[in-house]
Design a protein around this motif. Structure first.
Motif, PDB file in Angstrom:
ATOM      1  N   ASP A  98       0.825  -1.200   0.000  1.00 19.45           N
ATOM      2  CA  ASP A  98       0.000   0.000   0.000  1.00 19.45           C
ATOM      3  C   ASP A  98       0.865   1.259   0.000  1.00 19.45           C
ATOM      4  O   ASP A  98       1.918   1.299   0.631  1.00 19.45           O
ATOM      5  CB  ASP A  98      -0.902   0.039   1.226  1.00 19.45           C
ATOM      6  N   VAL A  99       0.400   2.285  -0.690  1.00 19.26           N
ATOM      7  CA  VAL A  99       1.068   3.580  -0.711  1.00 19.26           C
ATOM      8  C   VAL A  99       0.075   4.606  -0.182  1.00 19.26           C
ATOM      9  O   VAL A  99      -1.087   4.624  -0.594  1.00 19.26           O
ATOM     10  CB  VAL A  99       1.516   3.958  -2.145  1.00 19.26           C
ATOM     11  N   VAL A 100       0.533   5.442   0.741  1.00 19.20           N
ATOM     12  CA  VAL A 100      -0.307   6.495   1.308  1.00 19.20           C
ATOM     13  C   VAL A 100       0.355   7.836   1.014  1.00 19.20           C
ATOM     14  O   VAL A 100       1.516   8.051   1.328  1.00 19.20           O
ATOM     15  CB  VAL A 100      -0.495   6.318   2.829  1.00 19.20           C
ATOM     16  N   ILE A 101      -0.414   8.712   0.397  1.00 17.44           N
ATOM     17  CA  ILE A 101       0.080  10.041   0.033  1.00 17.44           C
ATOM     18  C   ILE A 101      -0.745  11.070   0.804  1.00 17.44           C
ATOM     19  O   ILE A 101      -1.965  11.098   0.700  1.00 17.44           O
ATOM     20  CB  ILE A 101      -0.067  10.281  -1.485  1.00 17.44           C
ATOM     21  N   LYS A 102      -0.064  11.892   1.586  1.00 15.73           N
ATOM     22  CA  LYS A 102      -0.736  12.977   2.315  1.00 15.73           C
ATOM     23  C   LYS A 102      -0.620  14.242   1.468  1.00 15.73           C
ATOM     24  O   LYS A 102       0.444  14.554   0.936  1.00 15.73           O
ATOM     25  CB  LYS A 102      -0.090  13.210   3.684  1.00 15.73           C
ATOM     26  N   SER A 110      -7.184  15.865  -7.021  1.00 16.72           N
ATOM     27  CA  SER A 110      -6.389  16.286  -8.180  1.00 16.72           C
ATOM     28  C   SER A 110      -5.082  15.516  -8.260  1.00 16.72           C
ATOM     29  O   SER A 110      -4.670  15.084  -9.338  1.00 16.72           O
ATOM     30  CB  SER A 110      -6.085  17.781  -8.093  1.00 16.72           C
ATOM     31  N   ALA A 111      -4.435  15.338  -7.113  1.00 12.54           N
ATOM     32  CA  ALA A 111      -3.184  14.584  -7.100  1.00 12.54           C
ATOM     33  C   ALA A 111      -3.425  13.135  -7.497  1.00 12.54           C
ATOM     34  O   ALA A 111      -2.605  12.517  -8.190  1.00 12.54           O
ATOM     35  CB  ALA A 111      -2.531  14.670  -5.718  1.00 12.54           C
ATOM     36  N   CYS A 112      -4.558  12.591  -7.085  1.00 12.95           N
ATOM     37  CA  CYS A 112      -4.891  11.204  -7.420  1.00 12.95           C
ATOM     38  C   CYS A 112      -5.127  11.041  -8.922  1.00 12.95           C
ATOM     39  O   CYS A 112      -4.688  10.053  -9.527  1.00 12.95           O
ATOM     40  CB  CYS A 112      -6.114  10.756  -6.624  1.00 12.95           C
ATOM     41  N   GLY A 125      -5.403   0.029  -7.804  1.00 15.22           N
ATOM     42  CA  GLY A 125      -6.496   0.950  -7.575  1.00 15.22           C
ATOM     43  C   GLY A 125      -6.067   2.082  -6.663  1.00 15.22           C
ATOM     44  O   GLY A 125      -5.073   1.978  -5.949  1.00 15.22           O
ATOM     45  N   SER A 126      -6.820   3.171  -6.712  1.00 17.74           N
ATOM     46  CA  SER A 126      -6.519   4.320  -5.867  1.00 17.74           C
ATOM     47  C   SER A 126      -7.830   4.905  -5.350  1.00 17.74           C
ATOM     48  O   SER A 126      -8.873   4.762  -5.974  1.00 17.74           O
ATOM     49  CB  SER A 126      -5.743   5.378  -6.658  1.00 17.74           C
ATOM     50  N   LEU A 127      -7.726   5.565  -4.210  1.00 20.28           N
ATOM     51  CA  LEU A 127      -8.879   6.192  -3.588  1.00 20.28           C
ATOM     52  C   LEU A 127      -8.417   7.495  -2.960  1.00 20.28           C
ATOM     53  O   LEU A 127      -7.427   7.506  -2.221  1.00 20.28           O
ATOM     54  CB  LEU A 127      -9.468   5.264  -2.514  1.00 20.28           C
ATOM     55  N   ALA A 128      -9.101   8.587  -3.279  1.00 22.31           N
ATOM     56  CA  ALA A 128      -8.718   9.891  -2.738  1.00 22.31           C
ATOM     57  C   ALA A 128      -9.792  10.421  -1.819  1.00 22.31           C
ATOM     58  O   ALA A 128     -10.986  10.340  -2.132  1.00 22.31           O
ATOM     59  CB  ALA A 128      -8.473  10.880  -3.868  1.00 22.31           C
ATOM     60  N   GLY A 129      -9.357  10.954  -0.711  1.00 26.22           N
ATOM     61  CA  GLY A 129     -10.242  11.684   0.187  1.00 26.22           C
ATOM     62  C   GLY A 129      -9.964  13.164   0.027  1.00 26.22           C
ATOM     63  O   GLY A 129      -9.565  13.609  -1.047  1.00 26.22           O
ATOM     64  N   ASP A 130     -10.122  13.914   1.081  1.00 24.06           N
ATOM     65  CA  ASP A 130      -9.865  15.348   1.040  1.00 24.06           C
ATOM     66  C   ASP A 130      -8.372  15.646   1.022  1.00 24.06           C
ATOM     67  O   ASP A 130      -7.906  16.472   0.244  1.00 24.06           O
ATOM     68  CB  ASP A 130     -10.515  16.025   2.244  1.00 24.06           C
ATOM     69  N   ASP A 131      -7.609  14.950   1.900  1.00 25.24           N
ATOM     70  CA  ASP A 131      -6.179  15.231   1.998  1.00 25.24           C
ATOM     71  C   ASP A 131      -5.314  13.972   1.993  1.00 25.24           C
ATOM     72  O   ASP A 131      -4.126  14.034   2.302  1.00 25.24           O
ATOM     73  CB  ASP A 131      -5.882  16.060   3.249  1.00 25.24           C
ATOM     74  N   ILE A 133      -4.462  10.116  -0.162  1.00 29.87           N
ATOM     75  CA  ILE A 133      -4.657   9.170  -1.264  1.00 29.87           C
ATOM     76  C   ILE A 133      -4.174   7.817  -0.783  1.00 29.87           C
ATOM     77  O   ILE A 133      -3.087   7.698  -0.205  1.00 29.87           O
ATOM     78  CB  ILE A 133      -3.850   9.572  -2.512  1.00 29.87           C
ATOM     79  N   PHE A 134      -4.958   6.799  -1.031  1.00 32.61           N
ATOM     80  CA  PHE A 134      -4.605   5.427  -0.682  1.00 32.61           C
ATOM     81  C   PHE A 134      -4.495   4.648  -1.991  1.00 32.61           C
ATOM     82  O   PHE A 134      -5.431   4.627  -2.785  1.00 32.61           O
ATOM     83  CB  PHE A 134      -5.691   4.829   0.219  1.00 32.61           C
ATOM     84  N   ILE A 135      -3.336   4.021  -2.210  1.00 33.76           N
ATOM     85  CA  ILE A 135      -3.079   3.270  -3.440  1.00 33.76           C
ATOM     86  C   ILE A 135      -2.709   1.836  -3.085  1.00 33.76           C
ATOM     87  O   ILE A 135      -1.923   1.600  -2.169  1.00 33.76           O
ATOM     88  CB  ILE A 135      -1.922   3.901  -4.238  1.00 33.76           C
ATOM     89  N   ILE A 136      -3.263   0.906  -3.840  1.00 36.70           N
ATOM     90  CA  ILE A 136      -2.921  -0.504  -3.668  1.00 36.70           C
ATOM     91  C   ILE A 136      -2.124  -0.954  -4.889  1.00 36.70           C
ATOM     92  O   ILE A 136      -2.526  -0.701  -6.027  1.00 36.70           O
ATOM     93  CB  ILE A 136      -4.177  -1.380  -3.517  1.00 36.70           C
ATOM     94  N   THR A 137      -0.990  -1.597  -4.628  1.00 34.78           N
ATOM     95  CA  THR A 137      -0.172  -2.173  -5.700  1.00 34.78           C
ATOM     96  C   THR A 137      -0.170  -3.691  -5.538  1.00 34.78           C
ATOM     97  O   THR A 137      -0.679  -4.219  -4.554  1.00 34.78           O
ATOM     98  CB  THR A 137       1.274  -1.644  -5.649  1.00 34.78           C
ATOM     99  N   ARG A 138       0.429  -4.389  -6.480  1.00 32.90           N
ATOM    100  CA  ARG A 138       0.424  -5.856  -6.447  1.00 32.90           C
ATOM    101  C   ARG A 138       1.286  -6.457  -5.333  1.00 32.90           C
ATOM    102  O   ARG A 138       0.950  -7.484  -4.773  1.00 32.90           O
ATOM    103  CB  ARG A 138       0.896  -6.427  -7.778  1.00 32.90           C
ATOM    104  N   ASP A 139       2.406  -5.802  -5.022  1.00 31.52           N
ATOM    105  CA  ASP A 139       3.290  -6.355  -3.999  1.00 31.52           C
ATOM    106  C   ASP A 139       4.164  -5.253  -3.401  1.00 31.52           C
ATOM    107  O   ASP A 139       4.140  -4.108  -3.854  1.00 31.52           O
ATOM    108  CB  ASP A 139       4.150  -7.500  -4.565  1.00 31.52           C
TER     109      ASP A 139
END
Length: 154
Positions: A98-102, A110-112, A125-131, A133-139
């Motif tokens: 998982d990758v988390v972007i603040k 917009s960043a997402c 897949g990726s999911l953005a909230g207000d501040d 971003i949560f990204i799932i990668t394969r490994d």
């Protein structure tokens, strides 16, 4: 309300109003008599390729780049996405796959969109909230590589 009508309304709203966040857009839709969830608004923003950019007055807001070019759909160049991402992101970290972007408040969407367009092949897949971003990668290895690529944009 069908999708086409909702998206047409969104384009009119951002053309005639200063819309800074998805919440602002969701409320404007509600005022126009259209109920839409945050995830629906987020998908519409992505489908319409709406981006956040500085307007003539220096306000960071949603705009329709296609309107500026007089085209139906415009895919901004790499440098535009890199700029949007670089101005929105505060930190990037990973845990396992998982990758988390603040991001700064209101800028995660917009960043997402930038991440999806720049590195869509690297993510499940990726999911953005207000501040955030949560990204799932394969490994874990792919997450580590993605973090390195993303940090190069800052």
């Amino acid at each position: 309300m069908n999708k086409a009508k909702r998206q047409e309304t969104i384009l009119k709203i951002i053309e005639n109003n200063i819309i800074v966040t998805q919440d602002d857009l969701q409320n404007a839709l509600l005022n126009a008599g259209i109920e839409a969830t945050q995830s629906t608004v987020s998908r519409d923003i992505k489908d319409l390729r709406i981006i956040k950019a500085l307007d003539r007055n220096g306000t960071y807001r949603y705009i329709n780049p296609a309107k500026e070019k007089g085209e139906k759909v415009v895919k901004p160049p790499y440098n535009h996405y890199a700029d949007v991402f670089g101005h929105a992101v505060v930190s990037i970290n990973s845990a396992m796959n998982d990758v988390v972007i603040k991001c700064y408040p209101g800028m995660a969407s917009s960043a997402c969109v930038a991440v999806d367009n720049l590195f869509g092949d690297d993510i499940l897949g990726s999911l953005a909230g207000d501040d955030t971003i949560f990204i799932i990668t394969r490994d874990t290895e792919k997450a580590t590589r993605l973090v390195a690529k993303l940090k190069n944009l800052l």
